[in-house]
Design an enzyme around this catalytic site. Structure first.
Site, mmCIF file in Angstrom:
data_model
loop_
_atom_site.group_PDB
_atom_site.id
_atom_site.type_symbol
_atom_site.label_atom_id
_atom_site.label_comp_id
_atom_site.label_asym_id
_atom_site.label_seq_id
_atom_site.Cartn_x
_atom_site.Cartn_y
_atom_site.Cartn_z
ATOM 1 N N ASP A 6 29.546 43.099 29.615
ATOM 2 C CA ASP A 6 28.542 42.919 30.671
ATOM 3 C C ASP A 6 27.218 43.410 30.112
ATOM 4 O OD1 ASP A 6 27.300 42.569 33.216
ATOM 5 O OD2 ASP A 6 27.601 44.674 33.697
ATOM 6 N N SER A 7 26.152 43.166 30.857
ATOM 7 C CA SER A 7 24.845 43.669 30.429
ATOM 8 C C SER A 7 24.762 45.189 30.592
ATOM 9 C CB SER A 7 23.759 43.019 31.278
ATOM 10 O OG SER A 7 23.998 43.308 32.641
ATOM 11 N N TYR A 38 20.122 41.388 32.271
ATOM 12 C CA TYR A 38 20.142 40.009 31.784
ATOM 13 C C TYR A 38 19.572 39.053 32.840
ATOM 14 C CZ TYR A 38 23.381 40.981 27.858
ATOM 15 O OH TYR A 38 23.959 41.424 26.715
ATOM 16 N N CYS A 69 30.010 39.322 33.500
ATOM 17 C CA CYS A 69 28.607 39.307 33.895
ATOM 18 C C CYS A 69 28.326 37.891 34.388
ATOM 19 C CB CYS A 69 27.741 39.630 32.680
ATOM 20 S SG CYS A 69 25.982 39.429 32.966
ATOM 21 N N GLU A 148 22.301 50.561 38.775
ATOM 22 C CA GLU A 148 22.229 51.226 37.465
ATOM 23 C C GLU A 148 21.643 52.636 37.605
ATOM 24 O OE1 GLU A 148 23.073 50.073 34.212
ATOM 25 O OE2 GLU A 148 23.855 48.160 34.879
ATOM 26 N N CYS A 180 27.581 38.880 41.299
ATOM 27 C CA CYS A 180 27.088 39.798 40.278
ATOM 28 C C CYS A 180 28.077 40.953 40.233
ATOM 29 C CB CYS A 180 25.700 40.312 40.648
ATOM 30 S SG CYS A 180 25.081 41.576 39.513
ATOM 31 N N THR A 181 28.465 41.327 39.016
ATOM 32 C CA THR A 181 29.524 42.344 38.900
ATOM 33 C C THR A 181 29.034 43.748 39.274
ATOM 34 O OG1 THR A 181 29.049 42.443 36.536
ATOM 35 C CG2 THR A 181 30.910 41.081 37.229
ATOM 36 N N HIS A 182 27.742 43.904 39.498
ATOM 37 C CA HIS A 182 27.247 45.197 39.986
ATOM 38 C C HIS A 182 27.467 45.349 41.494
ATOM 39 C CE1 HIS A 182 25.191 45.303 36.145
ATOM 40 N NE2 HIS A 182 24.702 46.499 36.407
#
Ligand code: DGL
Length: 259
Positions: A6-7, A38, A69, A148, A180-182
């Protein structure tokens, strides 16, 4: 070895889901923190990063790749699949299949980074598989930096989340895809704001299930992925916030190895 990238740390939601579903498999993770996010980069740049990340994981022994991602999956899946011999899984298709299966009204919302939403991949794929669906997409560029930073419960994050989800709520979606994986890290804010009856689809669980089924039909490959040492987590930059988020996702301290 299962290689996941992932980013940043968001893809760890996918790594953690895989660890739960396939605890006996060896996993290696790469989070490209130094070049994240990204989602605001051009497709050409994201493709280049995706190729480099895959090469790195393969150089460490990965024999199967998971693009954890959505920004990379939406613009680079094809090139990764045609460039590398290793099987490449991505987070978009399994999540779409789940959304299509559970949506009763066919009104599906998608949230993601600018790159993912701009790629149009969710609309195209959903429409291709279930033509009568109505898809409503919203880019949510501020959510990744908030995750993040570890701002998972701040007032500002709640306000921004509400603001982003408002248009989708107005469209009466009955299913919301976390593109989005976040975003699974914000599910506790997203679910009440979009409405408790809306089914919120988290791609991490879907891709883990898909991988599990794939390996069941390939016993030889499955055996070759068996765990020999602890799983390893590489990042291109180490930050305190990333270490904290990693710990929150896995529920244990994660050693982040800087490359
Ligand atoms: N976690 C990533 C995704 O699923 C992207 C975050 C970023 O913009 O780097 O899209």
């Amino acid at each position: 070895m299962i290689g996941v990238f992932d980013s940043g740390v968001g893809g760890m939601t996918v790594a953690s889901a895989i660890e739960q579903v396939l605890p006996d498999k060896q996993l290696i993770y790469f989070g490209d923190l130094a070049r994240a996010p990204y989602g605001s980069k051009s497709p050409e740049t994201i493709r280049r990063y995706a190729i480099e990340n895959t090469e790195f994981l393969i150089s460490k022994g990965a024999t199967l790749i998971i693009v954890a991602c959505n920004s990379a999956a939406s613009v680079a899946s094809d090139i990764l699949q045609s460039t590398f011999d290793q099987p490449v899984f991505e987070v978009i298709t399994p999540a779409i299949d789940r959304a299509i299966a559970v949506s009763r009204t066919g009104r599906i919302g998608v949230i993601g980074t600018r790159a993912t939403i701009k790629s149009g991949v969710y609309e195209q794929e959903i429409k291709r598989k279930r033509t009568e669906c109505k898809i409503f997409s919203e880019p949510c560029p501020m959510l990744v930096p908030l995750v993040e930073e570890g701002w998972l419960n701040k007032r500002e994050t709640k306000m921004i989340t509400r603001r982003y989800l408002h248009p989708l709520k107005m469209k009466n979606v009955d299913t919301l895809l976390l593109g989005c994986t976040h975003y699974p890290l914000l599910k506790h804010l997203i679910q009440p704001r979009i409405g408790k009856r809306v089914k919120v689809i988290d791609s991490s669980h879907e891709v883990a299930k898909r991988l599990h089924d794939f390996l069941e039909s390939r016993p030889e490959l499955s055996r070759s992925l068996e765990k020999k040492t602890e799983n390893t987590y590489y990042v291109s930059d180490v930050t305190d916030a990333a270490s904290m988020t990693a710990q929150r996702i896995f529920g244990r301290k994660i050693k982040l190895n800087k490359i």
